[in-house]
Scaffold this motif. Structure first.
Motif, PDB file in Angstrom:
ATOM      1  N   PRO A  52      -4.435  35.569  13.269  1.00  0.00           N
ATOM      2  CA  PRO A  52      -4.311  35.869  11.909  1.00  0.00           C
ATOM      3  C   PRO A  52      -2.555  36.252  11.926  1.00  0.00           C
ATOM      4  N   ARG A  53      -1.873  35.765  12.749  1.00  0.00           N
ATOM      5  CA  ARG A  53      -0.362  35.534  12.146  1.00  0.00           C
ATOM      6  C   ARG A  53       0.530  34.158  13.070  1.00  0.00           C
ATOM      7  N   TYR A  54      -0.619  33.566  13.485  1.00  0.00           N
ATOM      8  CA  TYR A  54      -0.495  32.314  14.359  1.00  0.00           C
ATOM      9  C   TYR A  54       0.360  31.496  13.227  1.00  0.00           C
ATOM     10  N   LEU A  55       1.089  30.480  13.142  1.00  0.00           N
ATOM     11  CA  LEU A  55       1.517  29.884  12.721  1.00  0.00           C
ATOM     12  C   LEU A  55       1.297  27.749  13.591  1.00  0.00           C
ATOM     13  N   LEU A  56       0.638  27.379  12.551  1.00  0.00           N
ATOM     14  CA  LEU A  56       0.388  25.816  13.457  1.00  0.00           C
ATOM     15  C   LEU A  56       1.505  24.798  12.942  1.00  0.00           C
ATOM     16  N   ARG A  57       1.344  23.904  14.132  1.00  0.00           N
ATOM     17  CA  ARG A  57       2.386  22.949  14.064  1.00  0.00           C
ATOM     18  C   ARG A  57       1.193  22.035  13.255  1.00  0.00           C
ATOM     19  N   ILE A  58       2.015  20.797  12.224  1.00  0.00           N
ATOM     20  CA  ILE A  58       1.170  20.253  12.078  1.00  0.00           C
ATOM     21  C   ILE A  58       1.485  18.232  12.189  1.00  0.00           C
ATOM     22  N   GLY A  59       0.964  17.433  12.811  1.00  0.00           N
ATOM     23  CA  GLY A  59       1.566  15.855  12.341  1.00  0.00           C
ATOM     24  C   GLY A  59      -0.033  14.894  11.816  1.00  0.00           C
ATOM     25  N   ILE A  81      -2.554  18.758  15.482  1.00  0.00           N
ATOM     26  CA  ILE A  81      -2.182  20.444  15.604  1.00  0.00           C
ATOM     27  C   ILE A  81      -2.298  21.254  16.599  1.00  0.00           C
ATOM     28  N   GLY A  82      -0.672  21.931  16.321  1.00  0.00           N
ATOM     29  CA  GLY A  82      -0.852  22.745  18.109  1.00  0.00           C
ATOM     30  C   GLY A  82       0.188  24.004  17.222  1.00  0.00           C
ATOM     31  N   GLY A  83       0.179  25.080  17.734  1.00  0.00           N
ATOM     32  CA  GLY A  83       0.856  25.928  17.662  1.00  0.00           C
ATOM     33  C   GLY A  83       2.248  25.681  17.745  1.00  0.00           C
ATOM     34  N   VAL A  84       2.861  26.979  17.121  1.00  0.00           N
ATOM     35  CA  VAL A  84       4.459  26.163  16.566  1.00  0.00           C
ATOM     36  C   VAL A  84       4.929  27.162  18.238  1.00  0.00           C
ATOM     37  N   ALA A 134       4.050  22.615   8.219  1.00  0.00           N
ATOM     38  CA  ALA A 134       3.491  24.106   9.152  1.00  0.00           C
ATOM     39  C   ALA A 134       2.336  24.588   8.669  1.00  0.00           C
ATOM     40  N   LEU A 135       0.887  25.363   8.960  1.00  0.00           N
ATOM     41  CA  LEU A 135       0.270  26.306   7.967  1.00  0.00           C
ATOM     42  C   LEU A 135       0.057  27.316   8.738  1.00  0.00           C
ATOM     43  N   ASP A 136       0.660  28.184   7.587  1.00  0.00           N
ATOM     44  CA  ASP A 136       1.291  29.669   8.445  1.00  0.00           C
ATOM     45  C   ASP A 136      -0.394  30.185   8.359  1.00  0.00           C
ATOM     46  N   MET A 137      -0.989  30.549   9.443  1.00  0.00           N
ATOM     47  CA  MET A 137      -2.739  31.403   9.182  1.00  0.00           C
ATOM     48  C   MET A 137      -3.048  32.468   8.453  1.00  0.00           C
ATOM     49  N   LYS A 138      -2.212  33.038   7.970  1.00  0.00           N
ATOM     50  CA  LYS A 138      -1.979  34.427   7.496  1.00  0.00           C
ATOM     51  C   LYS A 138      -2.230  34.222   5.883  1.00  0.00           C
ATOM     52  N   ILE A 166       0.711  -1.229  -0.232  1.00  0.00           N
ATOM     53  CA  ILE A 166      -0.402  -0.108  -0.435  1.00  0.00           C
ATOM     54  C   ILE A 166       1.032   1.105   0.472  1.00  0.00           C
ATOM     55  N   ARG A 167       0.405   2.482  -0.059  1.00  0.00           N
ATOM     56  CA  ARG A 167       0.644   3.769  -0.422  1.00  0.00           C
ATOM     57  C   ARG A 167      -0.026   4.977   0.477  1.00  0.00           C
ATOM     58  N   VAL A 168       0.356   5.568   1.581  1.00  0.00           N
ATOM     59  CA  VAL A 168       0.083   5.347   2.388  1.00  0.00           C
ATOM     60  C   VAL A 168       0.214   7.704   2.193  1.00  0.00           C
ATOM     61  N   THR A 169      -0.747   8.465   1.631  1.00  0.00           N
ATOM     62  CA  THR A 169      -0.800  10.033   1.979  1.00  0.00           C
ATOM     63  C   THR A 169      -1.748  11.028   2.082  1.00  0.00           C
ATOM     64  N   ALA A 170      -1.144  11.754   2.899  1.00  0.00           N
ATOM     65  CA  ALA A 170      -2.084  12.633   3.175  1.00  0.00           C
ATOM     66  C   ALA A 170      -1.372  14.031   3.343  1.00  0.00           C
ATOM     67  N   ASP A 171      -2.730  14.927   3.108  1.00  0.00           N
ATOM     68  CA  ASP A 171      -2.307  16.152   3.114  1.00  0.00           C
ATOM     69  C   ASP A 171      -3.490  17.694   4.500  1.00  0.00           C
ATOM     70  N   ALA A 172      -2.810  18.137   4.438  1.00  0.00           N
ATOM     71  CA  ALA A 172      -3.676  19.799   5.601  1.00  0.00           C
ATOM     72  C   ALA A 172      -3.153  21.343   4.441  1.00  0.00           C
ATOM     73  N   GLN A 173      -4.967  21.334   4.124  1.00  0.00           N
ATOM     74  CA  GLN A 173      -4.575  22.250   3.395  1.00  0.00           C
ATOM     75  C   GLN A 173      -6.056  23.760   4.496  1.00  0.00           C
ATOM     76  N   LEU A 174      -5.120  25.069   5.021  1.00  0.00           N
ATOM     77  CA  LEU A 174      -6.124  25.782   4.953  1.00  0.00           C
ATOM     78  C   LEU A 174      -7.019  26.103   3.966  1.00  0.00           C
ATOM     79  N   ARG A 175      -8.262  26.367   4.161  1.00  0.00           N
ATOM     80  CA  ARG A 175      -8.824  26.694   3.413  1.00  0.00           C
ATOM     81  C   ARG A 175      -9.937  27.815   2.618  1.00  0.00           C
ATOM     82  N   SER A 176     -10.138  28.038   4.089  1.00  0.00           N
ATOM     83  CA  SER A 176      -9.628  30.134   4.845  1.00  0.00           C
ATOM     84  C   SER A 176      -9.710  30.477   6.010  1.00  0.00           C
TER      85      SER A 176
END
Length: 188
Positions: free
Chosen positions: A135-142, A67-70, A177-181, A16-26
């Motif tokens: 608005p300036r928040y950077l999220l760290r994601i696993g 999901i947490g803050g940097v 990492a996702l940049d909330m800005k 098998i192959r496992v992929t994942a993604d997290a996108q900030l949609r708005s």
């Protein structure tokens, strides 16, 4: 989509192959997408059920997001089963101060499957969860997955693995990492 790697101490027995993604949609909405492709017949896939909070989803095939803050020790753990059941927990520190979030707004979990691909999608409104959003928040994601094999045992997939046994809670696993800005732009 990011490729998740199997833990180095585990034999990659399933084809098998496992992929994942997290996108900030708005601002404040993160879309999560997970995909398993390959020999699904070799896996234990939970059967569809009513969407509900269920503890212990990780005991079978399950997708996870942390999901947490940097530079902040707290984080939220999300578990999503191909059954469409879910769980969420808030931690004050690494594996400490756990609070079940069963009374939070349930995330909508959509699953599609054919003979060789299973895909799970969900969107999380961060305001519904105990994650500080600025608005300036950077999220760290696993992003991670536990894949139960029909032959017995489970495989542990993640963006990154710390040394030692599989541990999705470890800070080294929070590799995205996702940049909330910058809606839609992944960093890292």
């Amino acid at each position: 989509m990011h490729s998740l790697t199997c833990h180095p101490d585990e034999a990659a027995g399933a084809a098998i192959r496992v992929t994942a993604d997290a996108q900030l949609r708005s601002l404040g909405v993160i879309e999560l997408r997970y995909r398993i492709s390959g020999a699904l017949r070799d896996l234990v896939l939970p059967t569809p059920a009513d969407q509900a909070f269920v503890n212990g989803l990780w005991r079978s095939t399950c997708f996870e997001a942390f999901i947490g803050g940097v530079d902040e020790p707290g984080y939220v753990e999300f578990n999503f089963s191909p059954s469409r059941q879910w769980a969420a927990f808030c931690f004050e520190l690494y594996r400490e101060g756990r609070v079940d979030l069963r009374d939070s707004r349930p995330p909508a979990v959509a699953v599609t499957e054919n003979d060789s691909v299973l895909e799970l999608r969900t969107a999380l409104r961060l305001a519904d969860w105990p994650i500080a959003v600025r608005p300036r928040y950077l999220l760290r994601i696993g992003l991670a997955a536990v894949i139960e094999q029909r032959t017995g045992g489970s495989l542990h997939f993640a963006l990154a693995h710390p040394q030692g046994a599989p541990d999705f809670h470890h800070a080294d696993s929070f590799a995205l990492a996702l940049d909330m800005k910058a809606a839609g732009r992944a960093v890292g």
